[in-house]
Motif scaffolding. Structure first.
Motif, PDB file in Angstrom:
ATOM      1  N   ILE A  36       0.872  -1.182   0.000  1.00 38.83           N
ATOM      2  CA  ILE A  36       0.000   0.000   0.000  1.00 38.83           C
ATOM      3  C   ILE A  36       0.910   1.233   0.000  1.00 38.83           C
ATOM      4  N   THR A  37       0.825   2.037  -1.057  1.00 36.06           N
ATOM      5  CA  THR A  37       1.708   3.208  -1.145  1.00 36.06           C
ATOM      6  C   THR A  37       0.880   4.494  -1.134  1.00 36.06           C
ATOM      7  N   GLY A  38       1.591   5.606  -1.277  1.00 37.71           N
ATOM      8  CA  GLY A  38       0.973   6.901  -0.992  1.00 37.71           C
ATOM      9  C   GLY A  38       0.235   7.559  -2.129  1.00 37.71           C
ATOM     10  N   ALA A  39      -0.390   6.790  -3.000  1.00 35.66           N
ATOM     11  CA  ALA A  39      -1.300   7.398  -3.973  1.00 35.66           C
ATOM     12  C   ALA A  39      -2.691   7.474  -3.344  1.00 35.66           C
ATOM     13  N   SER A  40      -3.490   8.395  -3.840  1.00 40.34           N
ATOM     14  CA  SER A  40      -4.875   8.450  -3.385  1.00 40.34           C
ATOM     15  C   SER A  40      -5.558   7.127  -3.744  1.00 40.34           C
ATOM     16  N   GLY A  41      -6.483   6.695  -2.888  1.00 39.09           N
ATOM     17  CA  GLY A  41      -7.182   5.431  -3.172  1.00 39.09           C
ATOM     18  C   GLY A  41      -7.143   4.467  -2.003  1.00 39.09           C
ATOM     19  N   ILE A  55       3.112  -1.289   4.193  1.00 41.62           N
ATOM     20  CA  ILE A  55       2.604   0.055   3.938  1.00 41.62           C
ATOM     21  C   ILE A  55       3.787   1.015   3.927  1.00 41.62           C
ATOM     22  N   SER A  56       3.929   1.795   2.854  1.00 41.48           N
ATOM     23  CA  SER A  56       5.014   2.780   2.805  1.00 41.48           C
ATOM     24  C   SER A  56       4.694   3.929   3.762  1.00 41.48           C
ATOM     25  N   ASP A  57       5.704   4.762   4.030  1.00 46.33           N
ATOM     26  CA  ASP A  57       5.475   5.894   4.936  1.00 46.33           C
ATOM     27  C   ASP A  57       4.344   6.775   4.418  1.00 46.33           C
ATOM     28  N   SER A  58       4.387   7.082   3.121  1.00 48.10           N
ATOM     29  CA  SER A  58       3.326   7.914   2.554  1.00 48.10           C
ATOM     30  C   SER A  58       2.006   7.161   2.507  1.00 48.10           C
ATOM     31  N   GLY A  59       2.093   5.844   2.343  1.00 49.35           N
ATOM     32  CA  GLY A  59       0.885   5.027   2.376  1.00 49.35           C
ATOM     33  C   GLY A  59       0.151   5.190   3.703  1.00 49.35           C
ATOM     34  N   PHE A  60       0.916   5.227   4.797  1.00 44.58           N
ATOM     35  CA  PHE A  60       0.293   5.445   6.112  1.00 44.58           C
ATOM     36  C   PHE A  60      -0.433   6.786   6.144  1.00 44.58           C
ATOM     37  N   GLU A  61       0.227   7.803   5.598  1.00 43.85           N
ATOM     38  CA  GLU A  61      -0.371   9.145   5.637  1.00 43.85           C
ATOM     39  C   GLU A  61      -1.682   9.190   4.839  1.00 43.85           C
ATOM     40  N   VAL A  62      -1.666   8.526   3.670  1.00 40.46           N
ATOM     41  CA  VAL A  62      -2.875   8.553   2.834  1.00 40.46           C
ATOM     42  C   VAL A  62      -3.994   7.702   3.457  1.00 40.46           C
ATOM     43  N   CYS A  96      -0.927   2.430  -6.085  1.00 40.43           N
ATOM     44  CA  CYS A  96       0.501   2.488  -6.417  1.00 40.43           C
ATOM     45  C   CYS A  96       0.841   3.913  -6.875  1.00 40.43           C
ATOM     46  N   SER A  97       1.687   4.570  -6.110  1.00 41.90           N
ATOM     47  CA  SER A  97       2.069   5.952  -6.439  1.00 41.90           C
ATOM     48  C   SER A  97       3.010   5.982  -7.642  1.00 41.90           C
ATOM     49  N   MET A  98       3.103   7.126  -8.257  1.00 39.55           N
ATOM     50  CA  MET A  98       4.047   7.288  -9.363  1.00 39.55           C
ATOM     51  C   MET A  98       5.485   7.223  -8.862  1.00 39.55           C
ATOM     52  N   ALA A  99       5.694   7.568  -7.602  1.00 39.12           N
ATOM     53  CA  ALA A  99       7.037   7.437  -7.018  1.00 39.12           C
ATOM     54  C   ALA A  99       7.436   5.962  -6.973  1.00 39.12           C
ATOM     55  N   THR A 100       6.498   5.118  -6.540  1.00 40.69           N
ATOM     56  CA  THR A 100       6.797   3.680  -6.487  1.00 40.69           C
ATOM     57  C   THR A 100       6.913   3.107  -7.894  1.00 40.69           C
ATOM     58  N   VAL A 101       6.068   3.537  -8.805  1.00 43.11           N
ATOM     59  CA  VAL A 101       6.191   3.102 -10.210  1.00 43.11           C
ATOM     60  C   VAL A 101       7.592   3.422 -10.725  1.00 43.11           C
ATOM     61  N   PRO A 113      -2.166   2.036 -10.252  1.00 45.67           N
ATOM     62  CA  PRO A 113      -1.765   3.439 -10.131  1.00 45.67           C
ATOM     63  C   PRO A 113      -2.975   4.367 -10.042  1.00 45.67           C
ATOM     64  N   ARG A 114      -2.727   5.545  -9.473  1.00 43.84           N
ATOM     65  CA  ARG A 114      -3.762   6.598  -9.419  1.00 43.84           C
ATOM     66  C   ARG A 114      -3.035   7.932  -9.543  1.00 43.84           C
ATOM     67  N   GLU A 115      -3.052   8.428 -10.718  1.00 47.86           N
ATOM     68  CA  GLU A 115      -2.478   9.751 -10.982  1.00 47.86           C
ATOM     69  C   GLU A 115      -3.116  10.262 -12.249  1.00 47.86           C
ATOM     70  N   THR A 116      -3.319  11.564 -12.330  1.00 52.74           N
ATOM     71  CA  THR A 116      -3.830  12.126 -13.567  1.00 52.74           C
ATOM     72  C   THR A 116      -3.599  13.631 -13.579  1.00 52.74           C
TER      73      THR A 116
HETATM   74  C1  LIG Z   1      -3.140  12.827   0.483  1.00 52.83           C
HETATM   75  C2  LIG Z   1      -2.107  12.495  -0.557  1.00 52.83           C
HETATM   76  C3  LIG Z   1      -2.522  12.038  -1.795  1.00 52.83           C
HETATM   77  C4  LIG Z   1      -1.593  11.696  -2.783  1.00 52.83           C
HETATM   78  N1  LIG Z   1      -2.050  11.214  -3.980  1.00 52.83           N
HETATM   79  C5  LIG Z   1      -1.169  10.765  -4.902  1.00 52.83           C
HETATM   80  C6  LIG Z   1      -1.652  10.136  -6.071  1.00 52.83           C
HETATM   81  O1  LIG Z   1      -2.848  10.002  -6.306  1.00 52.83           O
HETATM   82  N2  LIG Z   1      -0.732   9.624  -6.952  1.00 52.83           N
HETATM   83  C7  LIG Z   1       0.618   9.712  -6.708  1.00 52.83           C
HETATM   84  O2  LIG Z   1       1.386   9.198  -7.535  1.00 52.83           O
HETATM   85  N3  LIG Z   1       1.105  10.327  -5.602  1.00 52.83           N
HETATM   86  C8  LIG Z   1       0.244  10.856  -4.678  1.00 52.83           C
HETATM   87  N4  LIG Z   1       0.703  11.452  -3.530  1.00 52.83           N
HETATM   88  C9  LIG Z   1       2.151  11.692  -3.388  1.00 52.83           C
HETATM   89  C10 LIG Z   1       2.911  10.468  -2.872  1.00 52.83           C
HETATM   90  O3  LIG Z   1       2.427  10.112  -1.600  1.00 52.83           O
HETATM   91  C11 LIG Z   1       4.420  10.800  -2.788  1.00 52.83           C
HETATM   92  O4  LIG Z   1       4.948  10.914  -4.103  1.00 52.83           O
HETATM   93  C12 LIG Z   1       5.213   9.781  -1.993  1.00 52.83           C
HETATM   94  O5  LIG Z   1       6.590  10.090  -2.097  1.00 52.83           O
HETATM   95  C13 LIG Z   1       4.996   8.376  -2.494  1.00 52.83           C
HETATM   96  O6  LIG Z   1       5.845   7.510  -1.771  1.00 52.83           O
HETATM   97  P1  LIG Z   1       5.565   5.934  -1.753  1.00 52.83           P
HETATM   98  O7  LIG Z   1       5.458   5.494  -3.165  1.00 52.83           O
HETATM   99  O8  LIG Z   1       6.768   5.351  -1.066  1.00 52.83           O
HETATM  100  O9  LIG Z   1       4.330   5.712  -0.973  1.00 52.83           O
HETATM  101  C14 LIG Z   1      -0.204  11.827  -2.528  1.00 52.83           C
HETATM  102  C15 LIG Z   1       0.213  12.276  -1.273  1.00 52.83           C
HETATM  103  C16 LIG Z   1      -0.726  12.602  -0.304  1.00 52.83           C
HETATM  104  C17 LIG Z   1      -0.258  13.071   1.056  1.00 52.83           C
END
Ligand SMILES: Cc1cc2nc3c(=O)[nH]c(=O)nc-3n(C[C@H](O)[C@H](O)[C@H](O)COP(=O)(O)O)c2cc1C
Length: 194
Positions: A7-12, A34-41, A95-100, A130-133
């Protein structure tokens, strides 16, 4: 059956929570990281409290679910860090774009990246949600690289042809397609033609 869920930090976050419940209810043994950003989301989108303690987020996510083990994102002793462990499928949702980008680069900064890398090298099922647009050329090239390496790119893009009535209907559309990709029988969404 054994599945890794990253579970990473993309919305969803609701997709992740519903997917975890569905996997557990299907009798799957699930390892979650769960990634650090995943926890936050998760904390933001499920509980409206971005600062919620990680332990509380995990407790609420896994409450009442059988067969679920949560591993720290730095725990390389976890079975999912090695190809020698028997794992049937891997899914990163959302899946965030950072993780991709990190996986596409072959870099491994946490257990989610490492598990995805293991899935690719062992030629096992890897589903990325993924969830980005909109998407930049860099995002698209990274996704194509991962697709060419064997990953399934399953965008968090629910269909509307089943006339969804609730947000849960939209969530279950995406989760149902994930389960389909993992080969797990489900009736989360009505199938076209039925
Ligand atoms: C509330 C919130 C929503 C986010 N939504 C997205 C998203 O939809 N897609 C995305 O790629 N990154 C999103 N981000 C940014 C990622 O969390 C950020 O790039 C982070 O470094 C990702 O790290 P991770 O892949 O290790 O979880 C969001 C961040 C926050 C706090």
């Amino acid at each position: 059956m054994s599945v890794f869920l990253g579970i990473t930090g993309a919305s969803g976050a609701p997709y992740a929570a519903r997917l975890l419940t569905a996997l557990s209810e299907a009798g799957v043994e699930v390892g979650v990281t769960i990634s650090d950003s995943g926890f936050e989301v998760l904390a933001t989108e499920l509980h409206g409290d971005p600062g919620m303690a990680h332990e509380e987020v995990v407790s609420r996510l896994t409450d009442g679910l059988a067969g679920v083990t949560v591993y720290d994102s730095r725990d390389y002793k976890a079975p999912y860090a090695s190809g020698s462990a028997k794992v049937d499928g891997y899914v990163i949702c959302p899946c965030s774009m950072a993780t991709v980008g990190t996986i596409a680069a072959g870099a491994m900064a946490n257990l989610v990246h490492r598990a995805a890398s293991v899935a690719l090298k062992e030629e096992r099922k890897l589903v990325l949600v993924p969830r980005e647009t909109p998407l930049s050329t860099i995002h698209l090239e990274n996704l194509l690289r991962l697709r060419n390496a064997g990953a399934t790119i399953l965008f968090a893009a629910p269909g509307f042809y089943n006339a969804p009535q609730t947000i849960d209907d939209l969530i279950e559309f995406v989760v149902g397609r994930c389960l389909d990709q993992l080969g797990i029988e489900n009736r989360l969404t009505r199938r076209w033609g039925q």
